[in-house]
Design an enzyme around this catalytic site. Structure first.
Site, mmCIF file in Angstrom:
data_model
loop_
_atom_site.group_PDB
_atom_site.id
_atom_site.type_symbol
_atom_site.label_atom_id
_atom_site.label_comp_id
_atom_site.label_asym_id
_atom_site.label_seq_id
_atom_site.Cartn_x
_atom_site.Cartn_y
_atom_site.Cartn_z
ATOM 1 N N PRO A 2 0.837 -1.212 0.000
ATOM 2 C CA PRO A 2 0.000 0.000 0.000
ATOM 3 C C PRO A 2 0.867 1.255 0.000
ATOM 4 O O PRO A 2 1.835 1.352 0.759
ATOM 5 C CB PRO A 2 -0.799 -0.138 1.296
ATOM 6 N N GLU A 3 0.527 2.199 -0.867
ATOM 7 C CA GLU A 3 1.266 3.457 -0.949
ATOM 8 C C GLU A 3 0.440 4.559 -0.275
ATOM 9 O O GLU A 3 -0.586 4.287 0.339
ATOM 10 C CB GLU A 3 1.578 3.778 -2.407
ATOM 11 N N HIS A 94 -5.272 -14.931 9.076
ATOM 12 C CA HIS A 94 -4.181 -13.949 9.096
ATOM 13 C C HIS A 94 -4.487 -12.717 9.948
ATOM 14 O O HIS A 94 -3.807 -11.701 9.815
ATOM 15 C CB HIS A 94 -3.800 -13.509 7.672
ATOM 16 N N ARG A 113 1.340 -11.793 4.770
ATOM 17 C CA ARG A 113 2.780 -11.984 4.598
ATOM 18 C C ARG A 113 3.589 -11.553 5.824
ATOM 19 O O ARG A 113 4.790 -11.782 5.885
ATOM 20 C CB ARG A 113 3.250 -11.230 3.345
ATOM 21 N N LYS A 158 22.761 15.136 -7.544
ATOM 22 C CA LYS A 158 22.427 13.709 -7.487
ATOM 23 C C LYS A 158 22.443 13.073 -8.870
ATOM 24 O O LYS A 158 21.672 13.447 -9.753
ATOM 25 C CB LYS A 158 21.054 13.531 -6.834
#
Length: 282
Positions: A2-3, A94, A113, A158
């Site tokens: 998830p972002e 889970h 997970r 950079k």
């Protein structure tokens, strides 16, 4: 994983359903996720009221009225579901952590997970995982100007590609692979560009692209792939609006509107797939 839009959507769902509710029961169904769950968690948070919900990057923070804050991270597959509590209801598969309130709501932390985490820290302090995070990508005009100056300074020397740089949570927090790909397409910037080669105007376009994509994604409830759902169990639908992510070999929609034909390409950068159009993005 998830972002930011997904985490923000879940945070808002928790906030809408649990603000000012009192925790009366805490059940852990395993002791360790990515790291051990604090042994004192149950004793510290039971009988406390949840008074404030915030998000920092991809972390959800629940502040309690006893000056403690619970920190959650969803890892790769985590979700947090709120529903009415039913007495003696069995836990779901889970489900590693269950919180029940006096107002008869049940919060379940589910993570197949087990790459997520649950931690506890004093509200007046900053968690060690949050201290060195970069600025948030969303905010008002004043925040966006500060973000521009921040990126201008961070990018100027950079050599790293702009795609990899934007995924660095120390540079800017909350962004992940999906939304960086989409934002760079909107900004017209190739993910392959060296960060230091970007002009001021191009950096501004990237910031605007990030803000637009994240705002649209939050409005759509995020992108549901595999495990992600809202706090109420419903799915997001921003994946229906993707223009580049996962579109390798398909025609670029931006090019088609200009009577051009170009296919989306994929390249691996720092172990992550980048999707882009080499006509639209320079």
């Amino acid at each position: 994983m998830p972002e930011l839009p997904e985490v923000e959507t879940i945070k808002r769902g928790l906030e809408n359903n649990l603000t000012n509710q009192t925790i009366i029961s805490v059940q852990r169904h395993r002791d360790t996720l990515r790291q051990p769950i604090p042994k004192e968690l149950e004793s510290v948070i039971t009988h406390a009221k949840m008074i404030h919900f915030t998000r920092r990057g991809k972390y959800i923070l629940i502040e309690l009225n006893n000056q403690q804050t619970i920190l959650f991270h969803l890892g790769m597959s985590g979700k947090m579901i709120v529903r009415p509590n039913i007495k003696d209801e069995p836990i779901v598969k889970h489900e590693h952590f269950t919180l029940i309130t006096k107002e008869e709501q049940r919060l379940s932390y589910i993570d197949p997970r087990r790459f997520g985490m649950i931690d506890l820290f004093p509200s007046e302090e900053n968690h060690t995982l949050l201290i060195h995070m970069g600025p948030e990508p969303l905010g008002d005009d004043t925040h966006q100007h500060k973000l521009f100056l921040h990126l201008l300074e961070k990018l100027k020397n950079k050599k790293q590609s702009i795609k990899v740089t934007l995924l660095d949570q120390h540079i800017i927090t909350g962004l992940g692979n999906i939304y960086v790909c989409e934002a760079l397409l909107l900004a017209g910037i190739s993910p392959l560009r060296e960060s230091k080669t970007l002009t001021k105007i191009e950096i501004q376009r990237i910031i605007q692209g990030i803000q637009t994509i994240l705002t649209q994604a939050i409005a759509a409830g995020g992108s549901s792939m595999r495990d992600y759902v809202h706090a109420n169990g419903k799915k997001g639908y921003f994946q229906m609006q993707w223009k580049v992510y996962g579109k390798e070999g398909e025609f670029c929609l931006n090019c088609l509107t200009k009577q051009k034909k170009s296919v989306i390409k994929r390249v691996v950068q720092a172990g992550r797939s980048s999707f882009y159009c080499d006509i639209c993005q320079k």
